[in-house]
Design a protein around this motif. Sequence first.
Motif, short mmCIF file in Angstrom:
data_model
loop_
_atom_site.label_atom_id
_atom_site.label_comp_id
_atom_site.label_asym_id
_atom_site.label_seq_id
_atom_site.Cartn_x
_atom_site.Cartn_y
_atom_site.Cartn_z
N GLY A 145 22.59 -21.98 -0.11
CA GLY A 145 21.43 -22.53 -0.25
C GLY A 145 21.67 -24.40 -0.54
N ASP A 146 20.58 -25.08 -0.33
CA ASP A 146 20.65 -26.38 -0.67
C ASP A 146 21.11 -26.87 -2.03
OD1 ASP A 146 18.29 -25.35 -1.03
OD2 ASP A 146 17.34 -27.35 -1.32
N GLY A 147 20.71 -25.90 -3.01
CA GLY A 147 21.06 -25.80 -4.34
C GLY A 147 22.54 -25.83 -4.64
N ALA A 148 23.00 -24.59 -4.16
CA ALA A 148 24.61 -24.09 -4.10
C ALA A 148 25.24 -25.27 -3.67
CB ALA A 148 24.65 -22.80 -3.53
N LEU A 172 23.11 -23.21 6.39
CA LEU A 172 22.29 -24.22 5.14
C LEU A 172 20.96 -23.63 5.05
CD1 LEU A 172 22.40 -26.21 3.14
CD2 LEU A 172 22.59 -28.23 4.77
N ASN A 173 20.67 -22.83 4.18
CA ASN A 173 19.42 -22.24 3.85
C ASN A 173 18.77 -23.52 2.83
OD1 ASN A 173 16.91 -20.96 3.41
ND2 ASN A 173 18.04 -19.78 1.66
N ASP A 174 17.94 -24.40 3.62
CA ASP A 174 17.25 -25.45 2.97
C ASP A 174 15.93 -25.29 2.47
OD1 ASP A 174 16.74 -27.91 2.15
OD2 ASP A 174 17.06 -29.20 3.85
N ASN A 175 15.57 -25.06 1.39
CA ASN A 175 14.00 -24.72 1.05
C ASN A 175 13.79 -25.94 -0.04
OD1 ASN A 175 15.40 -23.97 -1.51
ND2 ASN A 175 15.07 -21.94 -1.16
N LYS A 176 14.54 -26.90 -0.16
CA LYS A 176 14.15 -28.10 -0.94
C LYS A 176 14.34 -27.82 -2.59
CE LYS A 176 10.50 -29.84 1.38
NZ LYS A 176 9.14 -30.49 1.39
N MET A 177 14.70 -26.41 -2.76
CA MET A 177 14.62 -26.10 -4.40
C MET A 177 15.85 -25.42 -4.77
SD MET A 177 11.63 -26.53 -5.50
CE MET A 177 11.66 -25.43 -6.84
N SER A 178 16.34 -25.89 -5.92
CA SER A 178 17.59 -25.06 -6.58
C SER A 178 16.38 -23.93 -7.42
CB SER A 178 18.21 -25.83 -7.54
OG SER A 178 19.24 -25.44 -7.99
N ILE A 179 16.53 -23.65 -8.49
CA ILE A 179 15.63 -22.95 -9.35
C ILE A 179 14.63 -24.12 -9.60
CG2 ILE A 179 15.22 -21.92 -11.57
CD1 ILE A 179 18.20 -20.65 -11.75
MG LIG Z 1 17.40 -23.90 -2.37
#
Ligand SMILES: [Mg+2]
Length: 635
Positions: A145-148, A172-179
């Motif tokens: 993820g983008d956070g990781a 790269l799974n980019d959802n603009k969010m971490s938690i």
């Molecule tokens: Mg994310």
Amino acid sequence: MSGILDLINEANDIKKVKPSDYNRLAGEIREFIIENISKTGGHLASNLGTVELTMALHLYLDFPEDKLVWDVGHQAYTHKLLTGRKKDFASLRTFEGLSGFPKRKESNCDCFDTGHSSTSLSAAMGLVRARDLKGTDEKVVAVIGDGALSGGMAFEALNNAAELKSNLIIILNDNKMSISENVGGMANYLGKLRTGDKYINLKQIIEKALNNVPGIGHIIADKVRKSKDSIKRLVIPGMLFEDMGLTYIGPIDGHNLNELQMALASASKAKKAVIIHAITKKGRGYKPAEKNPSYFHGVDAFDVKTGKNSKVKKGITYTEIFSDTMLELGEMHKDLVAITAAMPSGTGLNKFKQKYPERFFDVGIAEEHAVTFAAGLALGGMKPVVAVYSTFLQRAYDQIVHDVCLSSLPVIFAIDRAGIVGNDGETHQGIFDVSFLSHIPSLTLMAPKNAVELIEMLHFAYAYNGPVAVRYPRGRAYEGLSEFQAPIVYGKSEVIYQSNTAGKKKNTQKNRILLLAAGSMVEAGAQIHDILVSEGREVTLVNIRFIKPMDTALLKEMAAGHGIWVTLEENVQRGSYGEGVASYLFEQNLRDIRLLNITLPNQFIEQGDVSVLKEKLGFDTASLTKRIKDFISHS
Ligand SMILES: [Mg+2]
Ligand SMILES: Cc1ncc(C[n+]2csc(CCOP(=O)(O)OP(=O)(O)O)c2C)c(N)n1
Ligand SMILES: CC(=O)[C@@H](O)[C@H](O)COP(=O)(O)O
């Protein structure tokens, strides 16, 4: 009417589904996940965002031969559904039930156990190197993820992956969010890539404009088109990765199966590491989760219609106490600063962030950096508080030793989720921190018995000039014993109940019991005390307060009047407070004192509700009391 999902009962069954049914299948998977998580709780939003991504990967890979590594692993529910585990979802995250994370012992389609962030690329690199050494041809894919990707390990692995001369696919799974909202330079860079099409338009606009310049315009335009450097960097997305030596594909729509399949097909041809940048939406397909992905990152059971938590909240949590106390301390002390590694809401620092944004730092999923960054802040005259879960602090051991404690810097570690945390299981239990902290010179380690004492300890920690850690458990704060509020004195324990030692015979002393309880175990200690006293035994209960340094003056005093000692704590036995007491008795040659160490067993502790786990481990009050009585009668 039976659905498409009903046709999927084991790995690779998805390959039998007609492409015209893919959308329907994605819808059914989402429905299944929402319905089930609303009953069991779990990581909802991340899973709703990876449905199509996982379907595309399952159409591309053959399980179990090919290897799919999930980062953190909290987004792997669709993978579980597509590998024959649909029937187990009712038991998700319960004792002996389906794990919320990939687990090798659960399925041969899970190739790497996870729970902590930013490990996927390193593990996948290892699998690729092993494959190449063996001369086999399985595919290896990592999903991060983008956070990781904000974690140091991920950068270390990317650096290393640039040297690969065989295929590794990184999604790269980019959802603009971490938690919470993602932070930092890489997140900004990904943001720019997401709008990459604008740059392509810009390139076309520049070329068109130059072509319109009479005379030499078309020559310059031609040069611009052919230029490999500066303009390319402007117009081609992913140049950072490309310049490192990786191939970048994207950004693509991570909910579009066609685009995903085309990207995978083209990535599979490269004899190097390829990054496919897929844009997804956290919470996709469930409006409340799309609107509030942070809340739906990890949820308890909820009502599907309203999205509201269906569990009644009982009492205030230690996290809330910490959160409020940080506001108080922030108001009193302008040098107080707070650091989180991507967990502002989990640690309770979100209130501090709102009130004192300039003194709040979210460094991304980077616990190692968080600790050394705190060392720098302390050197610069600030009073840093690193708020972190016990399990994630494991990452930063060397930074604590080398960067903070060696120089005895005044950094405060607020260690949440210490002890058994429950449903996240082995990867998240906070059961090692006493062991990995209590042998570090110059570090002070405390544990509060109840809500009020956590407040007092945080004030004490602020005033103390040196590294200090306070550990407290997940969930409800104990509010009992609040009449015991002896001021905190450095290194001193608190005697809660003192058995009457005056004028008693030696034989009575031999049978007198000393309960030495740490933090969360003081509550149990008080209950055990009452039971034993009601049975006519003489019992002293001590709240340890300081796991380190050990209050040896008190131990010496107690040795004179108590022949049976019992230590109680929520940590594994190796490196525990109790082990320290055993050494003390040995060193002092106090061989007549019989000692029982009550700790967690020296093993990884599986998932389940905290109360269920405590019962299974014999950590409930009834079992503990029985153990103590057995010890007394058999020794
Ligand atoms: Mg994310
Ligand atoms: C070392 C470590 N620190 C913190 C966490 C807590 N954590 C779990 S998921 C997550 C956010 C991950 O963001 P991302 O990789 O973008 O995945 P998403 O949730 O957006 O699907 C965090 C901070 C963790 N699992 N491991
Ligand atoms: C996957 C992960 O690491 C986090 O989402 C974790 O599950 C949060 O745990 P809490 O629920 O204790 O905040």
